[in-house]
Design a protein around this motif. Structure first.
Motif, mmCIF file in Angstrom:
data_model
loop_
_atom_site.group_PDB
_atom_site.id
_atom_site.type_symbol
_atom_site.label_atom_id
_atom_site.label_comp_id
_atom_site.label_asym_id
_atom_site.label_seq_id
_atom_site.Cartn_x
_atom_site.Cartn_y
_atom_site.Cartn_z
ATOM 1 N N THR A 81 0.828 -1.220 0.000
ATOM 2 C CA THR A 81 0.000 0.000 0.000
ATOM 3 C C THR A 81 0.859 1.265 0.000
ATOM 4 N N CYS A 82 2.117 1.145 0.396
ATOM 5 C CA CYS A 82 3.037 2.293 0.464
ATOM 6 C C CYS A 82 2.555 3.347 1.460
ATOM 7 N N ARG A 83 1.645 2.971 2.365
ATOM 8 C CA ARG A 83 1.122 3.984 3.294
ATOM 9 C C ARG A 83 2.177 4.341 4.340
ATOM 10 N N GLU A 84 2.110 5.604 4.785
ATOM 11 C CA GLU A 84 3.009 6.029 5.865
ATOM 12 C C GLU A 84 2.604 5.339 7.162
ATOM 13 N N PHE A 85 3.548 5.040 8.005
ATOM 14 C CA PHE A 85 3.194 4.492 9.318
ATOM 15 C C PHE A 85 3.998 5.194 10.407
ATOM 16 N N SER A 86 3.425 5.156 11.606
ATOM 17 C CA SER A 86 3.953 5.990 12.694
ATOM 18 C C SER A 86 4.999 5.225 13.512
#
Ligand code: COA
Length: 260
Positions: free
Chosen positions: A164-169
């Motif tokens: 998904t290439c989503r940013e994560f914290s």
């Protein structure tokens, strides 16, 4: 030891390796990858060494593979060897005798995250930002990143974050097992120093044996050796029309964000 894009040093039992192109958020060009690999071998030649802190100067740890090189279609005359440089870099860091501690602030992206994953311990600020944009950039995550992530955070989350290439914290990264500590920015240096001091006080032989043993067990569980072929995936993607289009669109989006 003198390098162009990184700085290294040794003082007693402690070594430091700093990515040193802060104005560009410490991108990992082929030259930088080769310098890190050479630095890892250099550290290994110092038998007193117990701990090496791996960091990035300036506001970010590393924004990953150097996209200016990517946009230009490569930076050397041996594409297979160039494409292999990231895998060799990560192996060299992971195989260092000394314990490595990644000190992470700001952006930790793609190949920068693989460098962090190749370190033994990871400390990040609570404002650090993680993402793995390779697939959007039209390339598979290479450099042995997949087995290292599977090993640290498991297959399902690896697939989700890489696909998904989503940013994560930092909190998500810590609860998934990727980070050892998450601290406020102002406490980053003190936390790393305290960890390093604790490690450095340990009897060296037992400390380094623990690293080597854990690595040997991890390698049996999830081998990074098979990632020797990651370079071929990168080269394949560079010849795939849909991936090329995705890369062009991604680079345009990054540029447009910068212009706005
Ligand atoms: N390679 C080369 N240069 C990079 C870079 C990279 N991966 N990431 C950032 N830079 C450079 C920028 O070109 C810019 O240089 P300039 O000031 O001379 O124009 C400088 O670093 C600062 O980047 P900027 O985009 O202005 O910082 P930001 O805080 O607004 O955004 C990022 C940070 C990481 C979100 C953004 O730079 C980005 O998306 N970079 C690309 C990340 C990437 O795709 N890496 C490859 C993974 S495979």
């Amino acid at each position: 030891m003198e390098f162009d894009t990184i700085e290294v040093g040794i003082e007693g039992r402690l070594g430091t390796l700093s990515l040193n192109r802060p104005d560009k958020l410490n991108p990992l060009s082929t030259r930088t990858l080769r310098e890190i690999e050479a630095a890892a071998r250099w550290f290994d030649a110092h038998s007193d060494l117990c701990v090496v802190v791996v960091s990035g100067r300036g506001r970010s740890f590393s924004a990953g593979a150097d996209i200016s090189v990517f946009a230009a279609g490569g930076d050397g005359d041996d594409p297979r060897d160039d494409a292999d440089a990231g895998w060799r870099m990560a192996r060299a860091v992971e195989e260092m005798r000394a314990v490595t501690v990644a000190r992470i602030q700001g952006w930790c992206v793609g190949g920068g995250l693989v460098l962090a994953a190749a370190c033994d311990l990871r400390v990040a600020t609570d404002t650090a930002r993680f993402s793995i944009p390779e697939v959007e950039l039209g390339i598979p995550l290479a450099w042995g990143g997949i087995p290292r992530l599977v090993r640290e955070i498991g297959p399902a989350l690896t697939k989700e974050l890489v696909m998904t290439c989503r940013e994560f914290s930092p909190d998500e990264a810590a609860s998934a097992g990727f980070l050892n500590r998450v601290v406020a920015e102002e406490n980053l240096d003190a936390t790393v120093e305290e960890l390093v001091a604790t490690l450095s006080r340990m009897p060296k032989m037992a400390l380094l044996a623990t690293k080597a043993h854990t690595n040997a067990v991890s390698e049996t569980m999830v081998s990074t050796g098979r990632s020797w072929s990651d370079a071929d995936g990168l080269i394949g993607a560079l010849h795939d029309p849909e991936c090329r289009d995705a890369a062009a669109a991604y680079l345009e989006r990054v540029l447009a964000r910068r212009r706005s």
